[in-house]
Design a protein around this motif. Structure first.
Motif, mmCIF file in Angstrom:
data_model
loop_
_atom_site.group_PDB
_atom_site.id
_atom_site.type_symbol
_atom_site.label_atom_id
_atom_site.label_comp_id
_atom_site.label_asym_id
_atom_site.label_seq_id
_atom_site.Cartn_x
_atom_site.Cartn_y
_atom_site.Cartn_z
ATOM 1 N N ARG A 139 17.547 15.168 20.520
ATOM 2 C CA ARG A 139 17.687 13.722 20.302
ATOM 3 C C ARG A 139 16.330 13.033 20.269
ATOM 4 N NH1 ARG A 139 18.405 8.699 22.911
ATOM 5 N NH2 ARG A 139 20.101 7.459 21.991
ATOM 6 N N PHE A 140 15.456 13.371 21.218
ATOM 7 C CA PHE A 140 14.142 12.750 21.269
ATOM 8 C C PHE A 140 13.336 13.089 20.022
ATOM 9 C CE2 PHE A 140 9.614 12.974 22.269
ATOM 10 C CZ PHE A 140 9.382 11.671 22.713
ATOM 11 N N VAL A 141 13.347 14.349 19.603
ATOM 12 C CA VAL A 141 12.605 14.770 18.417
ATOM 13 C C VAL A 141 13.153 14.063 17.179
ATOM 14 C CG1 VAL A 141 11.970 16.739 16.961
ATOM 15 C CG2 VAL A 141 12.054 16.997 19.443
ATOM 16 N N PHE A 142 14.453 13.914 17.119
ATOM 17 C CA PHE A 142 15.097 13.279 15.973
ATOM 18 C C PHE A 142 14.696 11.807 15.858
ATOM 19 C CE2 PHE A 142 19.202 11.459 14.156
ATOM 20 C CZ PHE A 142 18.904 11.831 12.860
ATOM 21 N N LEU A 143 14.801 11.074 16.958
ATOM 22 C CA LEU A 143 14.464 9.652 16.929
ATOM 23 C C LEU A 143 12.973 9.448 16.664
ATOM 24 C CD1 LEU A 143 16.639 8.308 19.892
ATOM 25 C CD2 LEU A 143 17.150 8.267 17.446
ATOM 26 N N ALA A 144 12.122 10.309 17.240
ATOM 27 C CA ALA A 144 10.683 10.206 16.991
ATOM 28 C C ALA A 144 10.364 10.471 15.520
ATOM 29 C CB ALA A 144 9.928 11.179 17.888
ATOM 30 N N SER A 145 11.029 11.443 14.926
ATOM 31 C CA SER A 145 10.820 11.746 13.508
ATOM 32 C C SER A 145 11.250 10.571 12.644
ATOM 33 C CB SER A 145 11.615 12.991 13.112
ATOM 34 O OG SER A 145 11.188 14.125 13.830
ATOM 35 N N MET A 146 12.358 9.938 13.004
ATOM 36 C CA MET A 146 12.841 8.787 12.249
ATOM 37 C C MET A 146 11.849 7.635 12.315
ATOM 38 S SD MET A 146 15.609 8.030 10.463
ATOM 39 C CE MET A 146 14.689 7.091 9.277
ATOM 40 N N ALA A 147 11.324 7.379 13.511
ATOM 41 C CA ALA A 147 10.345 6.292 13.669
ATOM 42 C C ALA A 147 9.069 6.580 12.876
ATOM 43 C CB ALA A 147 10.031 6.101 15.147
ATOM 44 N N LEU A 148 8.578 7.824 12.936
ATOM 45 C CA LEU A 148 7.378 8.190 12.192
ATOM 46 C C LEU A 148 7.606 8.063 10.691
ATOM 47 C CD1 LEU A 148 4.521 9.358 12.023
ATOM 48 C CD2 LEU A 148 5.518 11.662 12.170
ATOM 49 N N PHE A 149 8.792 8.404 10.232
ATOM 50 C CA PHE A 149 9.104 8.310 8.804
ATOM 51 C C PHE A 149 9.021 6.867 8.322
ATOM 52 C CE2 PHE A 149 12.081 8.009 5.219
ATOM 53 C CZ PHE A 149 11.605 9.034 4.407
ATOM 54 N N ILE A 150 9.510 5.940 9.126
ATOM 55 C CA ILE A 150 9.475 4.527 8.746
ATOM 56 C C ILE A 150 8.039 4.030 8.673
ATOM 57 C CG2 ILE A 150 10.105 2.207 9.510
ATOM 58 C CD1 ILE A 150 12.636 3.469 10.768
ATOM 59 N N VAL A 151 7.250 4.354 9.692
ATOM 60 C CA VAL A 151 5.847 3.918 9.716
ATOM 61 C C VAL A 151 5.069 4.541 8.561
ATOM 62 C CG1 VAL A 151 3.698 3.965 11.046
ATOM 63 C CG2 VAL A 151 5.872 3.526 12.208
ATOM 64 N N ALA A 152 5.284 5.843 8.320
ATOM 65 C CA ALA A 152 4.579 6.527 7.233
ATOM 66 C C ALA A 152 4.953 5.942 5.877
ATOM 67 C CB ALA A 152 4.885 8.015 7.270
ATOM 68 N N SER A 153 6.212 5.554 5.707
ATOM 69 C CA SER A 153 6.643 4.936 4.445
ATOM 70 C C SER A 153 5.915 3.621 4.212
ATOM 71 C CB SER A 153 8.155 4.713 4.460
ATOM 72 O OG SER A 153 8.860 5.938 4.542
ATOM 73 N N LEU A 154 5.707 2.850 5.289
ATOM 74 C CA LEU A 154 4.958 1.603 5.174
ATOM 75 C C LEU A 154 3.546 1.859 4.668
ATOM 76 C CD1 LEU A 154 4.488 -1.434 5.700
ATOM 77 C CD2 LEU A 154 3.922 -0.825 8.070
ATOM 78 N N PHE A 155 2.862 2.845 5.254
ATOM 79 C CA PHE A 155 1.482 3.134 4.863
ATOM 80 C C PHE A 155 1.402 3.761 3.468
ATOM 81 C CE2 PHE A 155 0.728 2.558 9.391
ATOM 82 C CZ PHE A 155 -0.477 1.867 9.388
ATOM 83 N N CYS A 156 2.425 4.519 3.068
ATOM 84 C CA CYS A 156 2.448 5.036 1.694
ATOM 85 C C CYS A 156 2.464 3.881 0.699
ATOM 86 C CB CYS A 156 3.684 5.915 1.478
ATOM 87 S SG CYS A 156 3.594 7.570 2.184
ATOM 88 N N GLY A 157 3.242 2.847 1.011
ATOM 89 C CA GLY A 157 3.370 1.728 0.095
ATOM 90 C C GLY A 157 2.137 0.849 0.000
ATOM 91 N N VAL A 158 1.283 0.837 1.046
ATOM 92 C CA VAL A 158 0.088 -0.012 1.020
ATOM 93 C C VAL A 158 -1.165 0.779 0.649
ATOM 94 C CG1 VAL A 158 1.055 -1.591 2.734
ATOM 95 C CG2 VAL A 158 -0.390 0.304 3.489
ATOM 96 N N ALA A 159 -1.011 2.059 0.316
ATOM 97 C CA ALA A 159 -2.174 2.895 -0.019
ATOM 98 C C ALA A 159 -2.919 2.319 -1.222
ATOM 99 C CB ALA A 159 -1.728 4.322 -0.306
ATOM 100 N N GLN A 160 -4.253 2.335 -1.133
ATOM 101 C CA GLN A 160 -5.101 1.788 -2.199
ATOM 102 C C GLN A 160 -5.771 2.868 -3.039
ATOM 103 O OE1 GLN A 160 -5.158 -1.602 -2.810
ATOM 104 N NE2 GLN A 160 -3.515 -1.480 -1.268
ATOM 105 N N ASP A 161 -5.718 4.100 -2.599
ATOM 106 C CA ASP A 161 -6.277 5.200 -3.383
ATOM 107 C C ASP A 161 -5.493 6.463 -3.068
ATOM 108 O OD1 ASP A 161 -7.486 6.522 -1.032
ATOM 109 O OD2 ASP A 161 -8.974 4.916 -1.105
ATOM 110 N N ILE A 162 -5.782 7.527 -3.820
ATOM 111 C CA ILE A 162 -5.007 8.759 -3.686
ATOM 112 C C ILE A 162 -5.242 9.424 -2.334
ATOM 113 C CG2 ILE A 162 -6.751 10.318 -4.663
ATOM 114 C CD1 ILE A 162 -2.967 10.370 -5.403
ATOM 115 N N GLY A 163 -6.426 9.251 -1.747
ATOM 116 C CA GLY A 163 -6.699 9.826 -0.434
ATOM 117 C C GLY A 163 -5.839 9.210 0.644
ATOM 118 N N GLN A 164 -5.743 7.881 0.645
ATOM 119 C CA GLN A 164 -4.891 7.200 1.618
ATOM 120 C C GLN A 164 -3.427 7.595 1.440
ATOM 121 O OE1 GLN A 164 -5.533 2.964 1.393
ATOM 122 N NE2 GLN A 164 -7.747 3.124 1.738
ATOM 123 N N LEU A 165 -3.003 7.680 0.186
ATOM 124 C CA LEU A 165 -1.614 8.048 -0.067
ATOM 125 C C LEU A 165 -1.335 9.469 0.398
ATOM 126 C CD1 LEU A 165 1.137 7.376 -1.240
ATOM 127 C CD2 LEU A 165 0.316 8.107 -3.479
#
Length: 499
Positions: free
Chosen positions: A74-100
């Motif tokens: 359960r802990f691993v699952f919820l942590a993975s879900m939270a990381l996925f949301i945060v990572a999706s945010l940063f994917c969308g604001v990436a300004q170059d291919i390295g950041q993405l």
């Protein structure tokens, strides 16, 4: 403690939502890839967006599986879900291919948890008899995502821009996270002396080297020979080192003793068959159809759709039947044989047949693969102890993913080499597209169609042989029966394994 029917339904909805979100992310991005890299000015580094995600997801599978056993799924699952949301945010604001690429690494790490933890949680809270049905319902997310993802990716990119391909995960992910926090019960881990850090590091290096070697083997780029050899050597040395470490580790990342159980070993072999036999070729089928059958890109998509639809229907039907009867051995036998027949038909088809013929043949491959794709996870879990549920689930998934990546590179290399060697002199293999072929003379089109048929026929035969090996493995699978009792989760299949 067994779940009430209402709580189990809520859990299935939660796990299905999260599994669909994780599976959709991969397919939805593929459609938008050209737009993403074009706007970031990095078309030549397009593969980074995919490779970074695939590497992180593959490497993290066994690590998360072991963590689920130690600290609770359960802990691993919820942590993975939270990381996925945060990572999706940063994917969308990436300004170059390295950041993405960096953000995609984090997203890939999280996606490993979204893929693996639902299966692990099902293995923890359901009886062996219930698992095939529940896993088939959750596993339906994968073929549905394949059908929906490309269309959704194109619509979102055209309407809102490519950044929303990632940002759409945030509101959906928050709803899924809230639902998971309510629905997923607490699952206690177990105390361990220490985590197998050495095994995790060596396995990560080994898998990374293998994936990179497979990627370089399929590119045919000048100068890739030496890096390919180095990566292959690192993979071999790493594999040997990993086995030595695991044999000595007090708490191994991948308990090799599990391979001593015939049921688990055969489940792993069947998982490799799926990765090598179907997932390695399905991405090349549309191009083959466009070249050999002279269809448009849109029409060629009907063949993989038939494959995925067959997979979806069969996984739901066989999962329900396995839970109802408790019998499981018949499904991988039927599935491997059906898929082998479908691939043999593809190998024997002459160019220019009506499109419904390859659709039917690949539909058989999908039906056969779906017949046992999720059932083997339930079988392997039922043959392991509760303390190894996460590890055995991760191992089955890891073998399928590595087998798919490696075989995809081999198939791609064979197609590329065959086209380059046999293409008419009026065409250039480096710039060859279906549009160019369709605009050529009828004689050239016939030559290209015959060339692709000649290249793909032995590939289909080879993949049929892979499924034939799966038939032998499935026949050797112990003929046990899944138990209704949660307390005897390991006993039902383990008894058959030692019979």
């Amino acid at each position: 403690m067994p779940l009430t029917p209402w709580r189990l339904r809520l859990l299935i909805i939660s796990l299905l939502t999260v599994s669909f979100l994780g599976a959709l992310d991969h397919t939805i991005v593929a459609t938008s890839l050209a737009t993403i890299t074009g706007e970031l000015g990095a078309v030549e580094q397009m593969s980074w967006v995919i490779v970074s995600y695939t590497l992180a997801s593959t490497v993290l599978l066994p690590v998360l599986g072991k963590l689920a056993d130690l600290i609770g799924a359960r802990f691993v699952f919820l942590a993975s879900m939270a990381l996925f949301i945060v990572a999706s945010l940063f994917c969308g604001v990436a300004q170059d291919i390295g950041q993405l690429a960096i953000a995609r690494v984090a997203q890939g790490m999280a996606s490993a948890g979204l893929h693996l933890m639902p299966q692990t949680i099902v293995g923890e809270v359901t009886s062996p008899r219930e698992r095939p049905r529940v896993l088939s319902l959750i596993g339906a997310a994968f073929p549905i995502a394949i059908l929906v993802g490309p269309l959704a990716g194109g619509l979102i990119t055209d309407a809102w821009g490519w950044r929303w391909v990632f940002w759409i995960n945030i509101p959906v992910g928050l709803v899924a996270l809230a639902l998971a926090a309510i629905a997923v019960p607490h699952i206690a881990g177990r105390a361990a002396r220490r985590f197998d850090i050495a095994g995790a590091v060596v396995l990560g290096i080994t898998v990374t080297a293998l994936v990179l070697a497979a990627s370089w083997a399929s590119t045919h780029e000048p100068g890739s020979g030496i890096p390919l050899l180095i990566a292959a050597l690192v993979a071999v040395v790493g594999l040997v080192s990993f086995v030595v470490i695991e044999l000595r580790a007090p708490e191994p990342l991948v308990p090799l003793r599990l391979l001593g159980n015939r049921t688990i070993l055969i489940s792993i072999v069947l998982s490799a068959v799926i990765g090598m036999g179907l997932f390695s070729v399905v991405s090349y089928v549309p191009t083959y159809i466009q070249m050999a059958y002279r269809t448009s890109a849109t029409v060629s998509g009907l063949v993989p759709i038939a494959t995925v639809f067959g997979m979806l229907v069969s996984t739901l039907v066989t999962g329900s039947l396995a839970s109802r009867t408790g019998r499981y051995r018949v499904f991988p036998i039927f599935g491997t044989a059906t898929a082998a027949v479908g691939l043999l038909v593809m190998a024997l088809l002459p160019a220019g047949m009506p499109l419904w013929v390859p659709m039917l043949a690949m539909g058989l491959v999908g039906i056969g693969t779906g017949s046992f794709m999720n059932i083997i996870v339930a079988i392997a879990q039922s043959a392991a102890t509760r303390a190894d549920t996460g590890s055995v689930t991760a191992t089955v998934s890891l073998v399928r993913q590595v087998g798919s990546t490696t075989a995809t590179a081999i198939v791609g290399g064979l197609i590329g080499a065959g086209v380059a060697a046999g293409l008419p002199s009026t065409l250039d293999a480096a710039t060859l597209t279906p549009q160019i072929v369709h605009g050529a003379s009828a004689a050239v089109q016939a030559q290209v169609a015959a060339l692709y048929s000649g290249i793909m026929a032995p590939i289909f035969v080879g993949l049929a042989i892979v499924y034939a090996i799966g038939i032998v493995a499935a026949i050797l699978l112990p003929n046990g029966r899944l138990s209704d009792e949660r307390a005897t989760a390991a006993a039902a299949v383990s008894e058959a394994a030692t019979a």
